[in-house]
Enzyme design. Structure first.
Site: not given
Length: 199
Positions: A91, A166
């Site tokens: 982020g 991921e």
């Protein structure tokens, strides 16, 4: 072969299965809204998160959406009412933060022109950090809680660096594709017709 990583991934997927990430329905609805608004969907991520984003952009194209991955040579200019979806585990990815700052500047200019936000470029961030810079710069985030509520927890040794996020993000976004297929009643055969047939 040591299959411990597979076992650990199943545990994390089970957590995802039991607790749907907040704002998932909002993500789906924003994607669907691009149809009636005749707008485009932009996807962006860096490194392996970028690969996840590219796979998502491809599937959106197969569903008939105008989807593009930022940075590709054929990516068109952004317009009001378009949707931007970014993928970043931390982020805090520098280039993504810069991109979102640029989009927010465009939105502020539109507000000064009295468009009053109804034609703004919407920003959705997919991350696993509840408190991050992207949250401040986005309309909302989808938090893939891969660490059971502790976003500062170090990932286990089975998944070095950002691997766990991921893997989870890839499967989560494929789940979004499935939900879009269901809601829009799009069969796989229709998707296959849009698949590249040059190669």
């Amino acid at each position: 072969m040591n299959t411990k990583p597979i076992k650990e991934l199943i545990k994390k997927l089970n957590l995802l299965y039991k607790q749907t990430p907040t704002n998932s329905d909002l993500l789906i609805n924003n994607i669907i809204n691009t149809i009636s608004e005749n707008s485009k969907i932009y996807i962006f991520g860096i490194g392996r998160s970028g690969f996840v984003g590219k796979a998502f952009a491809m599937r959106l194209m197969h569903l008939g959406f105008k989807s593009y991955f930022i940075g590709e040579a054929t990516c068109p200019a952004v317009s009001n009412n378009d949707l931007l979806i970014v993928v970043s585990g931390s982020g805090e990815t520098y280039s993504i933060v810069n991109l979102l700052n640029k989009i927010n500047k465009i939105n502020k200019i539109n507000n000064k022109l009295e468009l009053k936000g109804k034609n703004k470029i919407k920003i959705i961030s997919i991350t696993h950090k509840d408190n991050c810079t992207l949250k401040e710069l986005s309309d909302f985030i989808v938090n893939l809680d891969i660490n059971g509520g502790n976003s500062n927890k170090t990932e286990n040794k089975c998944f070095p660096m950002g691997t766990l996020f991921e893997e989870i993000a890839f499967i989560y976004l494929d789940t979004i594709i499935y939900n879009l297929m269901e809601k829009l009643n799009i069969p796989e055969e229709d998707m296959k017709k849009r698949h590249c047939n040059f190669l």
